[in-house]
Each structure stands twice: as C-alpha cells, then as structure tokens.
Design a protein around this motif. Structure first.
Motif, PDB file in Angstrom:
ATOM      1  N   PRO A  18      50.829-131.652  53.869  1.00  0.00           N
ATOM      2  CA  PRO A  18      50.837-133.305  54.095  1.00  0.00           C
ATOM      3  C   PRO A  18      51.694-133.917  55.343  1.00  0.00           C
ATOM      4  N   LEU A  19      52.735-133.241  55.660  1.00  0.00           N
ATOM      5  CA  LEU A  19      53.643-133.694  56.683  1.00  0.00           C
ATOM      6  C   LEU A  19      52.989-133.124  58.102  1.00  0.00           C
ATOM      7  N   LEU A  20      51.921-132.332  58.017  1.00  0.00           N
ATOM      8  CA  LEU A  20      51.468-131.632  59.357  1.00  0.00           C
ATOM      9  C   LEU A  20      50.740-132.605  59.926  1.00  0.00           C
ATOM     10  N   ASP A  21      51.004-132.879  61.317  1.00  0.00           N
ATOM     11  CA  ASP A  21      50.464-134.180  62.016  1.00  0.00           C
ATOM     12  C   ASP A  21      49.526-133.250  62.942  1.00  0.00           C
ATOM     13  N   LEU A  22      48.146-133.368  62.418  1.00  0.00           N
ATOM     14  CA  LEU A  22      47.202-132.634  62.947  1.00  0.00           C
ATOM     15  C   LEU A  22      46.825-133.231  64.482  1.00  0.00           C
ATOM     16  N   MET A  60      40.184-122.576  69.030  1.00  0.00           N
ATOM     17  CA  MET A  60      40.558-123.082  68.002  1.00  0.00           C
ATOM     18  C   MET A  60      41.391-122.256  67.013  1.00  0.00           C
ATOM     19  N   THR A  61      41.383-121.054  67.355  1.00  0.00           N
ATOM     20  CA  THR A  61      42.038-119.890  66.456  1.00  0.00           C
ATOM     21  C   THR A  61      43.603-120.060  66.299  1.00  0.00           C
ATOM     22  N   PRO A  62      44.384-120.521  67.402  1.00  0.00           N
ATOM     23  CA  PRO A  62      45.758-120.655  67.258  1.00  0.00           C
ATOM     24  C   PRO A  62      46.048-122.075  66.358  1.00  0.00           C
ATOM     25  N   TYR A  63      45.236-122.933  66.335  1.00  0.00           N
ATOM     26  CA  TYR A  63      45.453-123.895  65.756  1.00  0.00           C
ATOM     27  C   TYR A  63      44.949-123.926  64.268  1.00  0.00           C
ATOM     28  N   LEU A  64      44.087-123.174  64.021  1.00  0.00           N
ATOM     29  CA  LEU A  64      43.770-122.785  62.634  1.00  0.00           C
ATOM     30  C   LEU A  64      45.067-121.767  61.965  1.00  0.00           C
ATOM     31  N   ALA A  65      45.474-121.144  62.853  1.00  0.00           N
ATOM     32  CA  ALA A  65      46.552-120.060  62.258  1.00  0.00           C
ATOM     33  C   ALA A  65      47.873-120.931  62.157  1.00  0.00           C
ATOM     34  N   GLU A  66      48.318-121.858  63.006  1.00  0.00           N
ATOM     35  CA  GLU A  66      49.311-122.820  62.892  1.00  0.00           C
ATOM     36  C   GLU A  66      48.996-123.684  61.560  1.00  0.00           C
ATOM     37  N   LEU A  67      48.047-124.040  61.131  1.00  0.00           N
ATOM     38  CA  LEU A  67      47.486-124.700  59.919  1.00  0.00           C
ATOM     39  C   LEU A  67      48.192-123.836  58.890  1.00  0.00           C
ATOM     40  N   CYS A  68      47.315-122.606  58.907  1.00  0.00           N
ATOM     41  CA  CYS A  68      47.405-121.826  57.823  1.00  0.00           C
ATOM     42  C   CYS A  68      48.635-121.310  57.542  1.00  0.00           C
ATOM     43  N   LYS A  69      49.694-121.406  58.495  1.00  0.00           N
ATOM     44  CA  LYS A  69      51.031-120.789  58.438  1.00  0.00           C
ATOM     45  C   LYS A  69      51.856-121.886  57.579  1.00  0.00           C
ATOM     46  N   SER A  70      51.367-123.126  57.617  1.00  0.00           N
ATOM     47  CA  SER A  70      52.242-124.154  56.809  1.00  0.00           C
ATOM     48  C   SER A  70      52.238-123.953  55.231  1.00  0.00           C
ATOM     49  N   LYS A 120      42.218-125.901  52.773  1.00  0.00           N
ATOM     50  CA  LYS A 120      41.056-126.234  53.029  1.00  0.00           C
ATOM     51  C   LYS A 120      40.738-127.816  53.437  1.00  0.00           C
ATOM     52  N   SER A 121      41.400-128.596  52.578  1.00  0.00           N
ATOM     53  CA  SER A 121      41.193-130.186  53.043  1.00  0.00           C
ATOM     54  C   SER A 121      41.704-130.417  54.346  1.00  0.00           C
ATOM     55  N   ARG A 122      42.917-130.017  54.648  1.00  0.00           N
ATOM     56  CA  ARG A 122      43.469-130.311  55.942  1.00  0.00           C
ATOM     57  C   ARG A 122      42.665-129.470  57.136  1.00  0.00           C
ATOM     58  N   ALA A 123      42.115-128.324  56.744  1.00  0.00           N
ATOM     59  CA  ALA A 123      41.452-127.445  57.887  1.00  0.00           C
ATOM     60  C   ALA A 123      40.231-128.262  58.110  1.00  0.00           C
ATOM     61  N   ALA A 124      39.593-128.678  56.986  1.00  0.00           N
ATOM     62  CA  ALA A 124      38.285-129.491  57.191  1.00  0.00           C
ATOM     63  C   ALA A 124      38.698-130.773  58.342  1.00  0.00           C
ATOM     64  N   GLU A 125      39.774-131.542  57.955  1.00  0.00           N
ATOM     65  CA  GLU A 125      40.095-132.664  58.762  1.00  0.00           C
ATOM     66  C   GLU A 125      40.321-132.153  60.336  1.00  0.00           C
TER      67      GLU A 125
END
Length: 173
Positions: free
Chosen positions: A143-147, A127-137, A67-72
């Motif tokens: 913490p290493l995912l460069d948004l 937005m959906t594919p970006y959220l999916a990529e984040l959620c697959k991490s 959630k924190s990274r998704a909010a960012e």
C-alpha cells in the motif's frame, strides 16, 4: 498454410531467428534475449481474417497478494502506450504484452511482422524491472509503494546505445 503464416516464417528465417512451430496451428514461438531478461514470444496467424497476433510473456509471475497493485501498474503503463497493451491473467499471475495487426488481403509485409516482434520484446523488457520491483515488495509494504514514482525510475530502463540509430541491431532467439 495461409500466405500470412508463410510470410511470418519467411520473416523469422530472413532475420535468422530461431523458432519452433506449434503443430496443427499457425503459430511460431521463440525466446529472445533482451536487455533485462529472456522474453518468450508467441506469434499467431489468422489467415482467413488477415490478422497477426503477437504476444510477449513476462519472466516475472505476480503473486496473488500483489495482483491488485500489478493491475494498477499495468493500467498506468497502458494509458501511455500507442501500440499494444499489457494484460494480467488474474488466475495465473502471468503478465503479457499483446498487439495485433490487420493486413490488407494478400499484402503481408515482412518488415511490419519484424517490427511487431521487436516492439513486443522491447515493451516487455522495459516492463520487467518495474514488475520485479513491485513483486519484491512485501505484502505489508504494497500500500505504501508509489507506482507513479516507480514508473519514473530511469535506472530501470535499458541503456540506449550511442551507435547510429538507423542501424538495426538484431535480436537473438
């Protein structure tokens, strides 16, 4: 029924969009097939205020650990939007795109309503594919995912058709 809601119903009918009305409310709900995903849309009329609210919901739910990274991610996208905004329901992990329109009294334009729906679908589909990529991490890799780098990935964007840009392509409900 308010005149605004009657205009919403007419706009949906004229576009040939399938929809369902929510009983005892001035609400129309529909599901649209977009490029990446199916996008549920909720359109609510506030007749006395002459306000229309359009909300598209993501097909991806954000896990508690993300959630924190998704909010960012959503904050970074919102910074560049001209119309509407993305929101994260912190308790449910649901992501929505929300926009509204204030109309002049008894001057409800069907084309504005249609464009609000189109915009909500397009923004959520983008937005959906970006959220999916984040959620697959994995939680450990978050913490290493460069948004910023993630948002620069053009391979996640829908292909822009080469057809005439002025010709409207109907969305299917």
């Amino acid at each position: 029924m308010s005149a605004l809601h009657a205009t919403v119903l007419t706009a949906f009918k004229n576009k040939g969009w399938a929809y369902r009305e929510v009983s005892e409310m001035e609400v129309v709900e529909s599901n649209f097939e977009a490029y990446h995903t199916k996008v549920p849309v909720h359109v609510q009329s506030y007749g006395e205020m002459h306000v229309l609210g359009v909300v598209a919901t993501a097909s991806v739910n954000v896990p508690h650990t993300h959630k924190s990274r998704a909010a960012e991610l959503l904050m970074r996208v919102n910074r560049d939007l001209n119309l509407g905004n993305f929101e994260l329901d912190w308790d449910q992990g649901t992501v929505v795109f929300r926009q509204g329109q204030v109309f002049s009294k008894h001057r409800y334009d069907e084309s504005i309503i249609i464009n609000l729906v189109h915009n909500a679908i397009a923004e959520m589909d983008r937005m959906t594919p970006y959220l999916a990529e984040l959620c697959k991490s994995t939680a450990a890799m978050l913490p290493l995912l460069d948004l910023q780098q993630l948002l620069r990935r053009e391979d996640l964007l829908p292909v822009v058709p080469e057809d005439d840009e002025d010709e409207e392509k109907p969305l299917q409900a």
